[in-house]
Design a protein around this motif. Structure first.
Motif, PDB file in Angstrom:
ATOM      1  N   GLU A  63       0.829  -1.197   0.000  1.00  0.00           N
ATOM      2  CA  GLU A  63       0.000   0.000   0.000  1.00  0.00           C
ATOM      3  C   GLU A  63       0.865   1.249   0.000  1.00  0.00           C
ATOM      4  O   GLU A  63       1.909   1.305   0.656  1.00  0.00           O
ATOM      5  N   VAL A  64       0.434   2.237  -0.758  1.00  0.00           N
ATOM      6  CA  VAL A  64       1.136   3.520  -0.820  1.00  0.00           C
ATOM      7  C   VAL A  64       0.406   4.508   0.071  1.00  0.00           C
ATOM      8  O   VAL A  64      -0.772   4.796  -0.144  1.00  0.00           O
ATOM      9  N   ASN A  65       1.090   5.011   1.072  1.00  0.00           N
ATOM     10  CA  ASN A  65       0.498   5.990   1.975  1.00  0.00           C
ATOM     11  C   ASN A  65       0.813   7.388   1.452  1.00  0.00           C
ATOM     12  O   ASN A  65       1.969   7.800   1.397  1.00  0.00           O
ATOM     13  N   TYR A  66      -0.227   8.133   1.067  1.00  0.00           N
ATOM     14  CA  TYR A  66      -0.027   9.444   0.459  1.00  0.00           C
ATOM     15  C   TYR A  66       0.314  10.523   1.482  1.00  0.00           C
ATOM     16  O   TYR A  66       0.481  11.682   1.127  1.00  0.00           O
ATOM     17  N   LYS A  67       0.432  10.151   2.760  1.00  0.00           N
ATOM     18  CA  LYS A  67       0.934  11.099   3.743  1.00  0.00           C
ATOM     19  C   LYS A  67       2.458  11.167   3.700  1.00  0.00           C
ATOM     20  O   LYS A  67       3.054  12.100   4.231  1.00  0.00           O
ATOM     21  N   ASN A  68       3.075  10.147   3.092  1.00  0.00           N
ATOM     22  CA  ASN A  68       4.531  10.133   2.959  1.00  0.00           C
ATOM     23  C   ASN A  68       4.915  10.752   1.618  1.00  0.00           C
ATOM     24  O   ASN A  68       4.287  10.479   0.593  1.00  0.00           O
ATOM     25  N   GLU A  69       5.933  11.573   1.641  1.00  0.00           N
ATOM     26  CA  GLU A  69       6.318  12.253   0.401  1.00  0.00           C
ATOM     27  C   GLU A  69       6.929  11.284  -0.608  1.00  0.00           C
ATOM     28  O   GLU A  69       6.700  11.401  -1.808  1.00  0.00           O
ATOM     29  N   TYR A  70       7.712  10.312  -0.106  1.00  0.00           N
ATOM     30  CA  TYR A  70       8.385   9.382  -1.008  1.00  0.00           C
ATOM     31  C   TYR A  70       8.042   7.939  -0.632  1.00  0.00           C
ATOM     32  O   TYR A  70       7.944   7.588   0.539  1.00  0.00           O
ATOM     33  N   THR A  71       7.873   7.112  -1.643  1.00  0.00           N
ATOM     34  CA  THR A  71       7.609   5.685  -1.461  1.00  0.00           C
ATOM     35  C   THR A  71       8.416   4.923  -2.502  1.00  0.00           C
ATOM     36  O   THR A  71       8.512   5.359  -3.654  1.00  0.00           O
ATOM     37  N   GLU A  72       8.976   3.793  -2.103  1.00  0.00           N
ATOM     38  CA  GLU A  72       9.675   2.929  -3.063  1.00  0.00           C
ATOM     39  C   GLU A  72       9.103   1.524  -2.982  1.00  0.00           C
ATOM     40  O   GLU A  72       8.920   0.976  -1.889  1.00  0.00           O
ATOM     41  N   VAL A  73       8.803   0.964  -4.132  1.00  0.00           N
ATOM     42  CA  VAL A  73       8.245  -0.378  -4.218  1.00  0.00           C
ATOM     43  C   VAL A  73       9.073  -1.170  -5.217  1.00  0.00           C
ATOM     44  O   VAL A  73       9.273  -0.726  -6.353  1.00  0.00           O
ATOM     45  N   CYS A  74       9.587  -2.332  -4.818  1.00  0.00           N
ATOM     46  CA  CYS A  74      10.326  -3.193  -5.734  1.00  0.00           C
ATOM     47  C   CYS A  74       9.450  -4.369  -6.147  1.00  0.00           C
ATOM     48  O   CYS A  74       8.747  -4.968  -5.313  1.00  0.00           O
ATOM     49  N   MET A  75       9.468  -4.684  -7.432  1.00  0.00           N
ATOM     50  CA  MET A  75       8.571  -5.696  -8.005  1.00  0.00           C
ATOM     51  C   MET A  75       9.393  -6.811  -8.638  1.00  0.00           C
ATOM     52  O   MET A  75      10.255  -6.557  -9.484  1.00  0.00           O
ATOM     53  N   THR A  76       9.109  -8.031  -8.218  1.00  0.00           N
ATOM     54  CA  THR A  76       9.772  -9.210  -8.768  1.00  0.00           C
ATOM     55  C   THR A  76       8.734 -10.116  -9.409  1.00  0.00           C
ATOM     56  O   THR A  76       7.539  -9.819  -9.423  1.00  0.00           O
ATOM     57  N   CYS A  77       9.187 -11.249  -9.913  1.00  0.00           N
ATOM     58  CA  CYS A  77       8.302 -12.121 -10.693  1.00  0.00           C
ATOM     59  C   CYS A  77       7.166 -12.732  -9.882  1.00  0.00           C
ATOM     60  O   CYS A  77       6.197 -13.238 -10.456  1.00  0.00           O
ATOM     61  N   ASP A  78       7.259 -12.725  -8.566  1.00  0.00           N
ATOM     62  CA  ASP A  78       6.196 -13.328  -7.764  1.00  0.00           C
ATOM     63  C   ASP A  78       4.900 -12.523  -7.790  1.00  0.00           C
ATOM     64  O   ASP A  78       3.851 -13.019  -7.385  1.00  0.00           O
TER      65      ASP A  78
END
Length: 409
Positions: free
Chosen positions: A322-337
């Protein structure tokens, strides 16, 4: 009361006023909704929902006009009454009850000869843009005083025999860019499509358009518009957007219009880092307005990657984080799973090779967010490879030093 004063004689007459009549009435008391339906041929319909206003439509000196602004000048032409083959709710010689009239039909062949040129000019303006300032005006005499009922026509839509406008559509205002998406294709046979978008509110107005091949339009899951400026004057709670689609071959074959509430996106910017075996997405959020939106505080989303001239979508990740829009920056890493499909490794490698072609990109899509991303970074190694490469490099250096010492000895 009133007083008449004659200059040449010292005579004054005073009297009482028995009634006051407004000669220009606001039409918002007469219609709950009003829109102009454009067919793209030689006619259009004005569709209305009457309210409790009740002008004397049976009066011989009652007339209905369509007026528009051309270079600051008001021009108008009279709307004829239907004479034969009329619909039950159409403005006609036999239907005189204002409450029952829900349609005013305008055909070029029935316009008065002296007003044909005005009709043609309006029709040409409407064909190029739906922003023409337009009014419906009813004139009637009451106690020898002419009264006008004036109503602005904001919505100007196209007839929709294929029900294309019933499809789900999303328009998102992201920073200086407008992202546009339709979830399903419309069954129209054509080579090209002209996409026109209009954003407007009481104090703001913006429109732009572009022509794309129909194949590119659908394969790219929509399109984007670069906006020169910001939306600072656009109050989101009152903002509307209009999307007009014109499908073209040699001539205009079909068009339809969408009009709905506009919304700003909550992604200020983003960047996708492409590795051989994964992707990492960095998101910068709009903090001000988005942090107070309850339904956007935590949102799951999909990331679709596309490559090549046709911007074909080659893969999709279903992101559970989940991306919390109260945080200025978010990083999400996506793999084959979390990849939707069975060729993840091949897709990642193919996308990795095309990152620097200037044509590839990605789409962030959720129930409340739609964003086109073009900032791509091609990473030489993934994190695991980088670590292993570092260890390998240390071993190589150590061996090299050992060999040099051994040789010298």
């Amino acid at each position: 009361m009133y007083e008449l004063v004659f200059d040449k004689r010292v005579l004054n007459y005073e009297g009482a006023i028995s009634s006051i009549s407004h000669t220009k009435l606001n039409g918002t008391n007469c219609y709950s909704s009003i829109q102009l339906q454009y067919t793209g041929t030689d006619r259009f319909d004005i569709l209305v929902e009457p309210l409790n206003c009740n002008p004397p439509m049976t009066h011989a000196q009652t007339s209905v006009y369509l007026a528009y602004i051309d270079s600051g000048v008001l021009k108008q032409f009279q709307l004829p009454k239907c004479q034969s083959g009329c619909l039950a709710d159409e403005y006609s010689s036999s239907l005189s009850d204002f409450q029952l009239i829900k349609r005013y039909t305008v055909d070029r062949s029935e316009v008065l000869p002296a007003e044909t040129s005005i009709f043609n000019a309006y029709f040409a303006s409407l064909s190029s843009s739906r922003l023409v300032q337009t009014q419906l005006i009813i004139y009637y005499l009451q106690n020898a005083i002419q009264t006008q009922i004036i109503q602005d026509i904001t919505w100007k839509v196209s007839a929709d025999p294929l029900s294309c406008s019933s499809q789900t559509i999303m328009v998102q205002m992201n920073a200086n860019e407008i992202a546009f998406q339709m979830e399903q294709k419309c069954a129209v046979q054509a080579k090209n499509i002209q996409v026109e978008i209009v954003l407007f509110s009481v104090s703001y107005n913006y429109n732009t358009s572009k022509t794309l091949s129909l194949e590119l339009f659908w394969s790219g899951e929509g399109t984007t518009f670069e906006v020169g400026g910001t939306y600072s004057k656009l109050r989101e709670e009152t903002a509307q957007y209009m999307i007009n689609l014109k499908y073209k071959n040699e001539t205009v074959l079909y068009e339809h219009t969408f009009t709905r509430q506009a919304a700003r996106g909550c992604i200020k910017s983003s960047r996708l880092h492409s590795y051989i075996d994964k992707m990492c997405l960095q998101i910068q959020s709009e903090l001000g307005q988005c942090s107070t939106r309850v339904h956007l505080k935590e949102s799951q989303f999909d990331v679709m990657i596309h490559t090549g001239d046709n911007q074909d979508v080659v893969g999709e990740f279903h992101v559970a984080q989940e991306v919390n829009y109260k945080n200025e920056y978010t990083e999400v890493c996506m793999t084959c799973d979390i990849f939707a499909g069975d060729k993840c490794k091949e897709t990642l490698k193919s996308f990795y090779k095309n990152v620097q072609d200037g044509k590839s990109g990605y789409i962030i899509d959720s129930d409340y967010e739609f964003y086109y991303g073009t900032q791509l970074v091609k990473e030489g190694f993934n994190s695991q490879l980088s670590a292993s490469f570092g260890v390998f490099a240390v071993v190589i250096v150590a061996v090299a030093v050992f060999l040099v010492i051994t040789v010298k000895m």
